[in-house]
Write an enzyme that holds these catalytic residues in place. Sequence first.
Site, PDB file in Angstrom:
ATOM      1  N   HIS A 405      86.212  32.852  16.294  1.00  0.00           N
ATOM      2  CA  HIS A 405      86.875  33.092  15.011  1.00  0.00           C
ATOM      3  C   HIS A 405      85.865  33.052  13.869  1.00  0.00           C
ATOM      4  O   HIS A 405      85.812  33.971  13.038  1.00  0.00           O
ATOM      5  CB  HIS A 405      87.971  32.047  14.792  1.00  0.00           C
ATOM      6  N   GLU A 406      85.064  31.992  13.817  1.00  0.00           N
ATOM      7  CA  GLU A 406      84.121  31.854  12.702  1.00  0.00           C
ATOM      8  C   GLU A 406      83.070  32.955  12.722  1.00  0.00           C
ATOM      9  O   GLU A 406      82.742  33.541  11.686  1.00  0.00           O
ATOM     10  CB  GLU A 406      83.462  30.476  12.741  1.00  0.00           C
ATOM     11  N   HIS A 409      83.950  36.321  11.166  1.00  0.00           N
ATOM     12  CA  HIS A 409      83.876  36.470   9.711  1.00  0.00           C
ATOM     13  C   HIS A 409      82.572  37.166   9.306  1.00  0.00           C
ATOM     14  O   HIS A 409      82.553  37.957   8.354  1.00  0.00           O
ATOM     15  CB  HIS A 409      83.954  35.106   9.030  1.00  0.00           C
ATOM     16  N   GLU A 434      90.867  36.768   8.034  1.00  0.00           N
ATOM     17  CA  GLU A 434      91.325  35.714   8.939  1.00  0.00           C
ATOM     18  C   GLU A 434      92.021  36.322  10.157  1.00  0.00           C
ATOM     19  O   GLU A 434      91.869  35.831  11.293  1.00  0.00           O
ATOM     20  CB  GLU A 434      92.263  34.759   8.213  1.00  0.00           C
TER      21      GLU A 434
END
Length: 599
Positions: A405-406, A409, A434
């Site tokens: 997820h991170e 970004h 997100e």
Amino acid sequence: MLPFPKLSTAAFLAVFYAPVAIAGPFEARSKHATHRMRSLSRNFEIETYHPASTFETFGEGVAHPLWRRDNTNISLQDSTVAFVQARLAVQPADISFRSTFSGEMARHAYIRQSHNGIPFANAVANVAFNHDDKVVAFGSSFVKTKTIASSTPSIMVEAAIAKAERALAGQYNGHQISIQYLVKSDGSVALTHTIQIRNESAGTWYDAFVDAHSGELLHITDFVARSSYRVLPITKQVLTQGFETLVDPQDPIASPKGWHTVGKIVYNATIGNNAMAFKGDSNSLTSASSSILNFIYNQNPTAAPNTAPNVDAARTNAFYIVNTLHDVTYRYGFTEAAYNFQNDNFGKGGLSNDAVQISVQSSAGLDNADFATPPDGQPGLMRMFLWDYTSPERDGSLENDIVTHENTHGLTNRMTGGGTGACLQTLEAGGLGEGWSDAMADWIEHTSSAVPDFVLGPYVIDYPTGVRGYRYSTNNKTNPLRYSSLNTYREVHAIGEIWANILHNVYAALVAARGWSPTAFTNPDGPEGNIVFLHLFIDALPLQPCNPTFINARDAWIQADINRYGGANRCTLWQAFASRGMGINAADYGDSSAVPAGC
């Protein structure tokens, strides 16, 4: 970034991360696409503004004024200027180039409005050309100016630095300061000193825009989106599924010198061309456990995360995940020229010296994780925190979906807007960011054609439904979120849940229609649905405008399919989007189930 507030067990069981619902007039939510309120301290809030973007796609392409079949002597810049001048009725002197790159399916130009040779920070445009030199996509937030400030500053840059440092509780980091125009929400245009301000201990990193005449802080760009290895394979979500020892997992196409070589130096630690994993500071790395480039550390789940060998296991796993994601996304277009994260770009374009820095078990926080994406040429920073919902605490670096997820970004912030890291700043665009991050975590962990419901973050909080309001699902009862849910959501992570669930349904539809490939990580050339999905995911990012809306993002997917597959997946995509309210007549957060004729 993942927002994980610390709650009591009782409160957690009842309401943990319930989507934020806001009742109110349409005016409150109509700012999703242009504004975002940011609380920088207890006493200081700032509302940032980005002019609304228009976005057009053109299917097989339209000719620009300089187009001809023999287009070998026409430069990308000349084609871009000619098209924008004709489309927006602006003069070439009012256009300045930010960056360009050529991808597999399209060539991309990113430009900014300018005045007296000074670029606008938030009035930008992007043009995509197919390989016949025709325009296939155009996004613009160029404005008709009402009043525009003098281009000669009356406030010295030293005073602007002091203002920004005080307001943002950080220090100027030495990055080049620039003069830029900034469009304000009232239509006027201010001249600003643009200064990077960073507070490493607090994990903040901003571009500050200080009025060069009044000294007022007007605007910010927030860069933070909150060999053999013993690791949790990337297709596994949590460590309870079992560590494995993987030998030479690097992709020789994406990382031709492996994961530990920078220039002529081969590092025998968790540092290399794409990433560096450390704890505390950049000198606190994990070295090989035995012979060169063997990183075999057996995590002890009954011991605290910050004890040996758990720290080494965490650094090793985070290093492996980030490098694997680098290699997979490289195969699908996130290359050096497309503004990826590498120290050595091997002369293939883009800016170098920007490998991802992974701060494992960061002491700056708990129950969270974040990623800072500055412009191409500056390292991305991922901070992974410990989680104290259990005893002993649990380590986010050992839950692969959180690391994925991170890291995503960085992908979406770099590829939207041409490497600036500044084009997912409105509330709606931040929500898309997100959502893409959750969707990538969902995609990466599939091991068959089955499309089960996906849960994010179950391990770190020791709760089977994870950290989102709903499971991502094709079942409307399991997950009722749809486009119209934007009417009541005013928080980026809640908004992101809507987009991630839409993409979960798109993925399911493509796999149902085209099947599933077990070699998608290293072979992006197959026709299967999971391969098509990731191609469209990444192809769409550089097509869409700066600060896209949900509708812009959907249209970029449709255009990406035309560019790469000749529109072969058109009806599958439209039907999947329409199933969650994003049919052809969806607008202003009103649902549509309509699909184009023939679908």
